[in-house]
Design a protein around this motif. Structure first.
Motif, PDB file in Angstrom:
ATOM      1  N   THR A  48       0.836  -1.201   0.000  1.00 25.46           N
ATOM      2  CA  THR A  48       0.000   0.000   0.000  1.00 25.46           C
ATOM      3  C   THR A  48       0.871   1.251   0.000  1.00 25.46           C
ATOM      4  OG1 THR A  48      -1.780  -1.144   1.160  1.00 25.46           O
ATOM      5  CG2 THR A  48      -1.796   1.251   1.269  1.00 25.46           C
ATOM      6  N   PRO A  57      -5.986   3.515  -0.215  1.00 27.60           N
ATOM      7  CA  PRO A  57      -6.806   4.546   0.410  1.00 27.60           C
ATOM      8  C   PRO A  57      -6.466   5.928  -0.139  1.00 27.60           C
ATOM      9  CG  PRO A  57      -5.035   3.866   1.887  1.00 27.60           C
ATOM     10  CD  PRO A  57      -4.984   2.944   0.705  1.00 27.60           C
ATOM     11  N   ALA A  61      -3.096   9.491   4.370  1.00 25.19           N
ATOM     12  CA  ALA A  61      -3.654   8.328   5.054  1.00 25.19           C
ATOM     13  C   ALA A  61      -2.784   7.951   6.243  1.00 25.19           C
ATOM     14  CB  ALA A  61      -3.751   7.147   4.086  1.00 25.19           C
ATOM     15  N   ASN A  65      -3.746  -1.787   9.056  1.00 29.90           N
ATOM     16  CA  ASN A  65      -5.072  -2.304   8.719  1.00 29.90           C
ATOM     17  C   ASN A  65      -5.711  -3.166   9.789  1.00 29.90           C
ATOM     18  OD1 ASN A  65      -6.068  -1.534   6.008  1.00 29.90           O
ATOM     19  ND2 ASN A  65      -4.051  -2.245   5.386  1.00 29.90           N
ATOM     20  N   GLY A  92      -8.869  -1.716   8.447  1.00 28.65           N
ATOM     21  CA  GLY A  92      -8.705  -0.589   7.528  1.00 28.65           C
ATOM     22  C   GLY A  92      -8.839   0.793   8.109  1.00 28.65           C
TER      23      GLY A  92
END
Length: 327
Positions: A48, A57, A61, A65, A92
């Motif tokens: 990510t 996302p 951010a 998670n 999340g």
């Protein structure tokens, strides 16, 4: 409070994230203020940060998670949990933080005696391992399963869950130094990957037929474990640790009728009923709380050390999970 935040993505994951101070918020109506006890760094978290994962996302951010926390305050009309209770955080929400405000209805109470570090790793890797063992092939006690990346978080859980079910496992790793650790987790057979893997697997299992292969590596390694399957067997891929797409030769895909499937836990959650989800987590909670299902921990870092923590999680030579454990 501290938050591990990022406002861009890049090829070196630890370079894009940093610990940022913020005011500790007050819980509003229906909310709970929680103190995070532990939150793992998974391969999906690293992807990510580099922008390579299937769901990204919006920026900026907060990383993380999954995790476990303690309820420290409740807002007006908050229901379902009590102050002092240990809870599983919703997936999340950004769990690499010292504190967070969460909808109280989305918190799941956990046994107080359970190890929060082990429980913090419950929502992603254990259900991935459990479901791959149950959703694709009707396995019976005594059946063989082969997996690569056996020294990964999912790999360790799969070995333990298979043993609980009476299944036997062939476990493939990419370096000799990983063999001892995987063997210690209860693996039946541990081998280092290579083009001749199917010959060595045949020597190890004898007349045992392997119905299911689980692949997290991709590249040529996919075909290596496909070679070990019985004709008509099933291969399930859930990762690409090599950075290369899965390779399957026509010999396996066409002439040996190997079925290739993919598994993504997020997609399973989308399609599974609430009852099925609770059944899976009820089973896992009991196993982890009683110590029958555990994961190795390679290191623990405070939120203020998030760069070092992410670098450790992204490194290849690691034996266990990296956890963010706020001071």
């Amino acid at each position: 409070m501290l938050q591990a935040k990022y406002d861009h993505r890049g090829p070196v994951p630890q370079d894009v994230i940093e610990a940022v101070e913020a005011d500790t918020p007050e819980p509003g109506p229906g909310q709970a203020l929680v103190k995070v006890l532990a939150a793992p760094i998974n391969p999906s978290d690293v992807l990510t940060l580099t922008g390579e994962y299937g769901i990204l996302p919006p920026l900026p951010a907060v990383g993380g998670n999954e995790g476990v926390a303690e309820v420290v305050a409740l807002g007006p009309d908050a229901q379902g949990v009590d102050v002092g209770q240990t809870v599983l955080l919703p997936v999340g929400i950004g769990t690499w933080v010292s504190h967070a405000v969460v909808d109280a209805r989305k918190l799941v109470a956990l046994p107080k005696e359970a190890d929060p570090r082990q429980m913090a790793m419950m929502t992603i890797n254990p259900p991935t391992a459990l479901l791959m063992l149950s959703e694709f092939v009707d396995l019976q006690e005594g059946d063989w399963v082969i997996q690569n990346a056996a020294n990964s978080g999912v790999g360790g859980y799969l070995i333990q869950l298979a043993k609980i079910r009476g299944l036997k496992t062939v476990n493939v790793v990419r370096r000799e130094s990983a063999v001892e650790g995987v063997t210690a987790q209860g693996a039946d057979v541990v081998l280092v990957d290579g083009p001749d893997l199917h010959k060595r697997v045949k020597e190890a299992v004898g007349d045992g037929a392997i119905k299911l292969a689980i692949d997290a590596v991709g590249g040529a390694s996919t075909d290596h474990i496909a070679d070990c399957l019985q004709e008509g067997g099933t291969l399930v891929n859930y990762g690409m640790m090599s950075g290369e797409p899965c390779q399957l030769t026509p010999r396996n895909l066409v002439f040996r009728n190997i079925t290739a499937r993919g598994f993504w836990l997020a997609k399973w959650f989308e399609q599974a009923s609430r009852e099925d989800q609770m059944k899976v987590f009820g089973q896992l909670t009991k196993l982890i709380a009683t110590g029958k299902l555990q994961a190795k921990i390679a290191g623990e870092y405070d939120v203020s050390q998030i760069k070092e923590a992410v670098a450790a999680a992204a490194a290849g030579e690691r034996n266990g999970k990296i956890l963010v454990v706020p001071a």
